[in-house]
Enzyme design. Sequence first.
Site, short mmCIF file in Angstrom:
data_model
loop_
_atom_site.label_atom_id
_atom_site.label_comp_id
_atom_site.label_asym_id
_atom_site.label_seq_id
_atom_site.Cartn_x
_atom_site.Cartn_y
_atom_site.Cartn_z
N TYR A 141 -2.29 -6.86 -5.97
CA TYR A 141 -2.73 -7.99 -5.14
C TYR A 141 -3.78 -8.84 -5.84
CZ TYR A 141 -0.51 -6.91 -0.62
OH TYR A 141 0.37 -6.73 0.41
N ASP A 223 9.48 5.26 -3.33
CA ASP A 223 10.79 5.07 -2.70
C ASP A 223 11.17 6.29 -1.87
OD1 ASP A 223 10.93 6.51 -5.07
OD2 ASP A 223 12.82 5.63 -5.74
N ASP A 247 0.88 -1.16 1.76
CA ASP A 247 1.32 -2.28 2.60
C ASP A 247 2.72 -1.98 3.15
OD1 ASP A 247 1.39 -4.92 3.72
OD2 ASP A 247 2.68 -5.52 2.05
N ASP A 251 3.89 -0.54 7.23
CA ASP A 251 4.80 -1.21 8.16
C ASP A 251 5.89 -0.25 8.65
OD1 ASP A 251 3.52 -3.66 8.08
OD2 ASP A 251 5.37 -4.80 7.78
C1 IPM Z 1 -1.14 -6.64 5.84
C2 IPM Z 1 -0.45 -7.95 5.62
C3 IPM Z 1 -1.17 -8.69 4.51
C4 IPM Z 1 -1.06 -7.86 3.24
C5 IPM Z 1 -0.67 -10.13 4.28
C6 IPM Z 1 -0.70 -10.95 5.55
C7 IPM Z 1 -1.42 -10.83 3.18
O1 IPM Z 1 0.89 -7.73 5.33
O2 IPM Z 1 -2.34 -6.65 6.17
O3 IPM Z 1 -0.50 -5.60 5.74
O4 IPM Z 1 -0.07 -7.94 2.52
O5 IPM Z 1 -1.99 -7.11 2.97
MG MG Z 2 1.52 -5.71 5.53
#
Ligand code: IPM
Ligand code: MG
Length: 358
Positions: A141, A223, A247, A251
């Site tokens: 990042y 993975d 990240d 999710d």
């Molecule tokens: C998160 C989001 C952020 C990230 C984005 C919005 C920049 O996906 O906080 O997980 O990638 O960190």
């Molecule tokens: Mg995210």
Amino acid sequence: MSKKILILPGDGIGQEVTSSAIQILEFIVDKFNLDFSTKILDVGGTAYEKFGSPIPEDVLVSAKEADAILFGAVGAPQWDNLSWEDRPENALLTLRKELNLFANLRPAFLFEELSNASPLKEKIIQGLDILIVRELTGGIYFGEPRGVVKDKNPNYAFNTMVYNEDEIRRIAKIAFESAQKRKGRLCSVEKANVLEVSKFWRSIVTEMSEDYPDVELSHQLADNAAMQLVLDPNQFDVIVASNLFGDILSDIAATLTGSIGMLPSASLDSSFKGMYEPCHGSAPDIAQQDIANPLAMIGSLSMALKYSLGEEMVASKIDLAIKNLIKQGFRTKDISNGENYLKTSEVAQKIIENIENE
Ligand code: IPM
Ligand code: MG
């Protein structure tokens, strides 16, 4: 001395969910005599429209002074084509970097009553309780060099995934210590079969494990970890991962619980000052309809009370009130049958009633 809370509602449903959290904050300040001072500022696309920057200078100044920041969400398609500087997401990444919020804690847990909302079978998901510890201020990042080259044939773009050993050690320390307070299992996730930086990550984490004999350390390739999270999520207790892998995995983990609208997160610096935000985004498609789920934001307020504001008891009252609300059968639209549900603006009052009745 009074503790400073900065509230940054941001865009889309960020504004609605923070307004629920603010109602609860006002209530607990009154009820438990808390000495907090609060300030609310615009950030993200909303700030860009008003002031020409997604993160105006006073936001950064106030953020640095704050003990805790409550951050709603930022972004919407109308700002997607702005330059990176002006994009709402830049506010988030600048705050993380400038405040050194390297430790991102993303719990994913299942409310028993909601197990049928999970996309996974009930027997797989039963009892889910995972903590993802994501490195938040390094890796690909922020790695340099990065850029786009437009005068070559072919043109190209590049980023750099880089970690130094101090960055790995400080996030791994948080992860080991979190595992000690939980079920004592830590899984470190990387791509050591391909990437030098991952191999290095693995060697440092392995070396550190000698100092934590009570924690059972395992390693998984990213993975495979993604697959394992869906196949058998209960094998995990704490997961530690770099910025990018964390990240993605967070999710997946969040969605296992049935609704990303339920999950809070904390981003901490080394002195436990922090920024607290729901795992969900700004959801422009459902903004201003009073149907967003504010529980992730309310849970984030609770995490702020616990980690940065020294009010663990009040935090546990909020957590219990959220649990009771679900037990009582109240649902927001995202986890309802689509017919009977609480509006966003009705949730805070129900939480307050539950705290009163505890
Ligand atoms: C998160 C989001 C952020 C990230 C984005 C919005 C920049 O996906 O906080 O997980 O990638 O960190
Ligand atoms: Mg995210």
